[in-house]
Design a protein around this motif. Structure first.
Motif, PDB file in Angstrom:
ATOM      1  N   ALA A 384     -16.917  25.849 -23.902  1.00 26.87           N
ATOM      2  CA  ALA A 384     -17.285  24.436 -23.772  1.00 26.87           C
ATOM      3  C   ALA A 384     -16.616  23.760 -22.569  1.00 26.87           C
ATOM      4  O   ALA A 384     -16.884  22.593 -22.284  1.00 26.87           O
ATOM      5  CB  ALA A 384     -16.915  23.691 -25.052  1.00 26.87           C
ATOM      6  N   VAL A 385     -15.764  24.500 -21.839  1.00 31.95           N
ATOM      7  CA  VAL A 385     -15.127  23.926 -20.632  1.00 31.95           C
ATOM      8  C   VAL A 385     -16.199  23.557 -19.591  1.00 31.95           C
ATOM      9  O   VAL A 385     -16.012  22.628 -18.802  1.00 31.95           O
ATOM     10  CB  VAL A 385     -14.082  24.909 -20.045  1.00 31.95           C
ATOM     11  N   ALA A 386     -17.356  24.249 -19.628  1.00 28.40           N
ATOM     12  CA  ALA A 386     -18.456  23.907 -18.710  1.00 28.40           C
ATOM     13  C   ALA A 386     -18.842  22.440 -18.896  1.00 28.40           C
ATOM     14  O   ALA A 386     -19.138  21.727 -17.921  1.00 28.40           O
ATOM     15  CB  ALA A 386     -19.656  24.808 -18.968  1.00 28.40           C
ATOM     16  N   ASN A 387     -18.816  21.958 -20.164  1.00 30.59           N
ATOM     17  CA  ASN A 387     -19.105  20.536 -20.433  1.00 30.59           C
ATOM     18  C   ASN A 387     -18.048  19.618 -19.827  1.00 30.59           C
ATOM     19  O   ASN A 387     -18.357  18.533 -19.345  1.00 30.59           O
ATOM     20  CB  ASN A 387     -19.166  20.290 -21.948  1.00 30.59           C
ATOM     21  N   VAL A 388     -16.791  20.078 -19.854  1.00 28.12           N
ATOM     22  CA  VAL A 388     -15.686  19.275 -19.290  1.00 28.12           C
ATOM     23  C   VAL A 388     -15.864  19.163 -17.779  1.00 28.12           C
ATOM     24  O   VAL A 388     -15.684  18.097 -17.190  1.00 28.12           O
ATOM     25  CB  VAL A 388     -14.316  19.903 -19.648  1.00 28.12           C
ATOM     26  N   VAL A 389     -16.244  20.298 -17.143  1.00 31.61           N
ATOM     27  CA  VAL A 389     -16.469  20.292 -15.691  1.00 31.61           C
ATOM     28  C   VAL A 389     -17.600  19.326 -15.356  1.00 31.61           C
ATOM     29  O   VAL A 389     -17.489  18.488 -14.449  1.00 31.61           O
ATOM     30  CB  VAL A 389     -16.796  21.723 -15.179  1.00 31.61           C
ATOM     31  N   MET A 390     -18.709  19.425 -16.114  1.00 31.90           N
ATOM     32  CA  MET A 390     -19.849  18.526 -15.883  1.00 31.90           C
ATOM     33  C   MET A 390     -19.411  17.067 -16.032  1.00 31.90           C
ATOM     34  O   MET A 390     -19.721  16.216 -15.202  1.00 31.90           O
ATOM     35  CB  MET A 390     -20.962  18.841 -16.878  1.00 31.90           C
ATOM     36  N   SER A 391     -18.655  16.792 -17.096  1.00 28.21           N
ATOM     37  CA  SER A 391     -18.187  15.446 -17.374  1.00 28.21           C
ATOM     38  C   SER A 391     -17.319  14.918 -16.222  1.00 28.21           C
ATOM     39  O   SER A 391     -17.428  13.754 -15.833  1.00 28.21           O
ATOM     40  CB  SER A 391     -17.389  15.484 -18.674  1.00 28.21           C
ATOM     41  N   THR A 392     -16.462  15.786 -15.674  1.00 26.05           N
ATOM     42  CA  THR A 392     -15.583  15.392 -14.563  1.00 26.05           C
ATOM     43  C   THR A 392     -16.411  15.026 -13.329  1.00 26.05           C
ATOM     44  O   THR A 392     -16.137  14.036 -12.651  1.00 26.05           O
ATOM     45  CB  THR A 392     -14.605  16.543 -14.231  1.00 26.05           C
ATOM     46  N   VAL A 393     -17.440  15.833 -13.052  1.00 25.71           N
ATOM     47  CA  VAL A 393     -18.308  15.554 -11.890  1.00 25.71           C
ATOM     48  C   VAL A 393     -19.023  14.210 -12.095  1.00 25.71           C
ATOM     49  O   VAL A 393     -19.130  13.398 -11.174  1.00 25.71           O
ATOM     50  CB  VAL A 393     -19.340  16.692 -11.676  1.00 25.71           C
ATOM     51  N   VAL A 394     -19.485  13.963 -13.314  1.00 24.46           N
ATOM     52  CA  VAL A 394     -20.165  12.683 -13.612  1.00 24.46           C
ATOM     53  C   VAL A 394     -19.183  11.521 -13.425  1.00 24.46           C
ATOM     54  O   VAL A 394     -19.539  10.472 -12.873  1.00 24.46           O
ATOM     55  CB  VAL A 394     -20.753  12.688 -15.043  1.00 24.46           C
ATOM     56  N   MET A 395     -17.942  11.720 -13.852  1.00 22.13           N
ATOM     57  CA  MET A 395     -16.925  10.665 -13.693  1.00 22.13           C
ATOM     58  C   MET A 395     -16.709  10.355 -12.201  1.00 22.13           C
ATOM     59  O   MET A 395     -16.693   9.193 -11.793  1.00 22.13           O
ATOM     60  CB  MET A 395     -15.607  11.120 -14.327  1.00 22.13           C
ATOM     61  N   LEU A 396     -16.575  11.408 -11.393  1.00 20.02           N
ATOM     62  CA  LEU A 396     -16.380  11.211  -9.946  1.00 20.02           C
ATOM     63  C   LEU A 396     -17.590  10.514  -9.332  1.00 20.02           C
ATOM     64  O   LEU A 396     -17.455   9.659  -8.458  1.00 20.02           O
ATOM     65  CB  LEU A 396     -16.131  12.557  -9.253  1.00 20.02           C
ATOM     66  N   THR A 397     -18.790  10.880  -9.833  1.00 17.09           N
ATOM     67  CA  THR A 397     -20.017  10.240  -9.353  1.00 17.09           C
ATOM     68  C   THR A 397     -19.969   8.739  -9.647  1.00 17.09           C
ATOM     69  O   THR A 397     -20.268   7.907  -8.790  1.00 17.09           O
ATOM     70  CB  THR A 397     -21.255  10.861 -10.048  1.00 17.09           C
ATOM     71  N   LEU A 398     -19.580   8.405 -10.895  1.00 15.74           N
ATOM     72  CA  LEU A 398     -19.508   7.000 -11.300  1.00 15.74           C
ATOM     73  C   LEU A 398     -18.477   6.229 -10.473  1.00 15.74           C
ATOM     74  O   LEU A 398     -18.684   5.069 -10.120  1.00 15.74           O
ATOM     75  CB  LEU A 398     -19.140   6.896 -12.792  1.00 15.74           C
ATOM     76  N   LEU A 399     -17.369   6.895 -10.164  1.00 14.85           N
ATOM     77  CA  LEU A 399     -16.301   6.215  -9.432  1.00 14.85           C
ATOM     78  C   LEU A 399     -16.599   6.069  -7.942  1.00 14.85           C
ATOM     79  O   LEU A 399     -16.205   5.088  -7.315  1.00 14.85           O
ATOM     80  CB  LEU A 399     -14.982   6.981  -9.612  1.00 14.85           C
ATOM     81  N   LEU A 400     -17.300   7.078  -7.376  1.00 17.44           N
ATOM     82  CA  LEU A 400     -17.389   7.119  -5.916  1.00 17.44           C
ATOM     83  C   LEU A 400     -18.777   6.890  -5.324  1.00 17.44           C
ATOM     84  O   LEU A 400     -18.899   6.203  -4.313  1.00 17.44           O
ATOM     85  CB  LEU A 400     -16.851   8.472  -5.403  1.00 17.44           C
ATOM     86  N   ILE A 401     -19.814   7.494  -5.927  1.00 18.37           N
ATOM     87  CA  ILE A 401     -21.081   7.499  -5.165  1.00 18.37           C
ATOM     88  C   ILE A 401     -22.251   6.768  -5.810  1.00 18.37           C
ATOM     89  O   ILE A 401     -23.361   6.821  -5.302  1.00 18.37           O
ATOM     90  CB  ILE A 401     -21.517   8.945  -4.796  1.00 18.37           C
ATOM     91  N   THR A 402     -22.004   6.042  -6.908  1.00 18.75           N
ATOM     92  CA  THR A 402     -23.157   5.344  -7.525  1.00 18.75           C
ATOM     93  C   THR A 402     -23.841   4.343  -6.599  1.00 18.75           C
ATOM     94  O   THR A 402     -25.060   4.180  -6.696  1.00 18.75           O
ATOM     95  CB  THR A 402     -22.753   4.637  -8.840  1.00 18.75           C
ATOM     96  N   PRO A 403     -23.130   3.635  -5.703  1.00 17.49           N
ATOM     97  CA  PRO A 403     -23.847   2.662  -4.866  1.00 17.49           C
ATOM     98  C   PRO A 403     -24.973   3.290  -4.032  1.00 17.49           C
ATOM     99  O   PRO A 403     -25.950   2.616  -3.708  1.00 17.49           O
ATOM    100  CB  PRO A 403     -22.752   2.097  -3.960  1.00 17.49           C
TER     101      PRO A 403
END
Length: 628
Positions: A384-403
């Motif tokens: 299930a660590v694959a889900n954690v990796v995906m979640s981390t990428v989504v978090m970085l997306t939300l923090l950095l590149i959503t605009p």
């Protein structure tokens, strides 16, 4: 040769033992406490924690090699989930960032509590459509977006509560009422409905119907054909849809190139966003600003009082059930491929907890996604660590590149969703169902047309109703068969299945192929008498020996209730009038016990109950046996 054995009667259990056995089989069929036997207390506590948090178990064997597989899989599903989440949140009529929030928090909770290694967690098309349809019936998302979001979080909270409660009280078998065939029809109908909904963004239509049925959507599409279609949008959408479908085809044909189809949506988003940005074509038909930053808390927004409480509960319970059905079906599929077990009830608690926490962190209902789980599996995920990796990428997306997403054309998101949901139409399975079981196929079709022509919830209702009707039909109209003797043996089998089997002169042998309950007892009695009537007519025509004995083979009869025993008593009386003796062969332990308790064995006579049909024939029609 007769067996010489009598029918055994098991020792009678007391009421408490009988009740506790029934409860154990119904709710604890998997014997969950077996592993705790004869262990010290500290070990029991540790095992209990491992049961609730499987991460404590598998993390001890975690290695760098496994992390490599998980990292690649996590990055691949993240690239697929980001564009899908933005599209799915539009299906649910929620702001785009809520879709991304739902791929950040829930996967982290699932990674700690879930038992599937392959499932990829996040928003899914069918649940998004279901929520969008049911919520907008209550609140208009355009005029009251705040209240709409609050109701969505309330529904998510109750979806989680429903899921966790079903798991905690071990009521997982309730979701088994949605048969495999009904799910296939439901999914295919939902896929077509979702694809049709995407025509709004795909064709660039501004005034589009809110209804999901095919008739309303087609009216909207063709009503706007002269002035509402935007040709540039159609061109962009069609070309990217073609690109996505080709990528999907390449990934399907060559399993090693699975990443091509997984990364295609993100490439589409990047290319189209870049073009819109440099051509300044962002005046219409693009995603509006996506809020930057991670999930804000939303516990205070949930309706715990007022009129929307019951509405939220109703919508949440339905969405939660569908989410569960999908997640557990996916989990079982991949567990079977990798040869490990998943515990359905544990999964329900994990999914429920994840949605309860999600509802308090601005997420809407998340569950296992089939398309992302398949990519996860092919990308070589280990845990299930694959889900954690995906979640981390989504978090970085939300923090950095959503605009940057504010330049993404809606037509691209429509293309991505259309290409994603086409995979939900499983026509091969539907054809197989048609070949194997016509009644199952009816359930499949009912669910399919219900979703397409009415709405998702009616499709669901039809699917459940047909599945239940099928069970009722089998319970109320069980099969009965006429048995004959296979030449040169003492074996008696169905004369339809074995044309060589010969009927025994003067004896009619009938087998009942189901438990005898109040729902079917009268039918069973009437059916046996009809077999008898038919045989007697045949004998009069052919001048054969008159029937003197009716042997009822009870091997398949696993249970009988008072109505069933009453029907046997009536059958006995009807046969006595015709001077025919009733003989029973091989009643099971439960049946013989109940016949004893009801004094039916005294009524018929112990000498009329035999271990096999062969023994009964040997005693009452010896001439036949001597010829064998």
């Amino acid at each position: 040769m007769g067996s010489g054995y009598k029918v055994g009667v098991p020792p009678k259990k007391n009421l408490f033992a009988e009740f506790s056995d029934a409860v154990k089989e119904t709710f604890f069929a998997d014997d969950p406490l077996r592993q705790y036997k004869d262990l010290p207390k500290s070990k029991k506590i540790w095992l209990g924690l491992q049961h609730v948090f499987p991460v404590l178990d598998w993390s001890r064997m975690y290695s760098l090699g496994k992390f490599k597989g998980d990292l690649i899989a996590g990055l691949t599903i993240a690239s697929l989930c980001i564009p899908q989440d933005i599209g799915y949140s539009k299906l649910a009529n929620l702001p785009a960032e809520v879709g991304l929030y739902s791929s950040f928090v829930p996967p982290l909770i699932y990674a700690v509590m879930g038992s599937s290694r392959d499932i990829a967690i996040g928003p899914v098309a069918v649940v998004s459509l279901l929520l969008g349809t049911l919520l907008q019936n209550e609140i208009d998302p355009k005029t009251h977006p705040q209240e709409y979001s609050r109701l969505a979080f309330t529904a998510t909270f109750f979806a989680g509560v429903t899921q966790a409660a079903l798991g905690f009280f071990r009521l997982g078998f309730i979701i088994e009422f949605l048969s495999h065939a009904a799910i296939i029809g439901f999914m295919a109908g939902a896929a077509i409905t979702i694809a049709l909904q995407q025509l709004k963004g795909f064709l660039g239509i501004a005034n589009f119907t809110k209804k999901t049925d095919i008739v309303s959507v087609m009216k909207s599409v063709w009503g706007n054909v002269h002035h509402g279609w935007n040709w540039q949008t159609i061109l962009i959408g069609a070309s990217f849809l073609a690109f996505l479908l080709v990528a999907k085809y390449i990934g399907k044909k060559n399993k090693k190139l699975f990443w091509v189809s997984a990364i295609a949506p993100l490439i589409s988003v990047i290319i189209s966003t870049f073009f819109v940005y440099i051509t300044h074509a962002d005046k219409h038909g693009v995603v509006k600003n996506i809020k930057k930053g991670i999930n804000p808390p939303s516990a205070s927004l949930i309706y715990f009082t007022g009129p929307y409480l019951s509405t939220g509960f109703r919508i949440g319970a339905v969405a939660g059930m569908i989410g569960l059905t999908e997640a557990i079906a996916i989990g079982r599929t991949f567990a079977a491929l990798k040869d490990y077990q998943i515990d359905g009830n544990k999964e329900m608690v994990a999914l429920g907890t994840m949605n309860i926490v999600g509802s308090m962190t601005s997420c809407y209902v998340a569950t296992g996604s089939f398309s992302r789980s398949a990519v996860n599996y092919m990308a070589g995920c280990q845990t299930a660590v694959a889900n954690v990796v995906m979640s981390t990428v989504v978090m970085l997306t939300l923090l950095l590149i959503t605009p940057l997403f504010k330049y993404t054309p809606n037509a691209i998101l429509s293309s991505i969703i259309i290409s994603a949901v086409l995979g939900l139409i499983d026509y091969e399975s539907a054809y197989l169902i048609w070949k194997v079981d016509k009644l199952d196929f009816l359930a499949c079709l009912g669910a399919f047309f219900g979703v397409i022509f009415s709405s998702v919830e009616y499709g669901l209702l039809i699917a459940v109703a047909i599945s239940l009707a099928k069970i009722l039909l089998q319970v109320t109209r069980p099969r009965t068969a006429l048995l004959g003797n296979l030449p040169r043996t003492t074996i008696y089998r169905n004369v339809e299945q074995y044309p060589d089997a010969t009927k025994v002169p003067g004896v009619l042998i009938v087998r009942v192929d189901s438990a005898i309950y109040f729902t079917n007892s009268n039918y069973v009695k009437e059916r046996i008498l009809r077999w008898l009537r038919d045989e007697e007519e045949q004998q009069q025509d052919q001048k054969l020996t008159k029937i003197e004995f009716l042997i009822v083979e009870l091997s398949p009869v696993i249970d009988i209730d008072t109505s069933g025993i009453h029907a046997l008593e009536e059958l006995l009386k009807a046969l006595e009038k015709r001077k025919i003796q009733l003989v029973l062969a091989n009643p099971g332990p439960v049946v013989i016990q109940k016949l004893r308790s009801a004094k039916f064995t005294d009524l018929i006579g112990e000498d009329k109950i035999f271990l096999t049909v062969g023994d009964a024939v040997k005693k009452y029609a010896p001439r036949v046996v001597e010829n064998v």
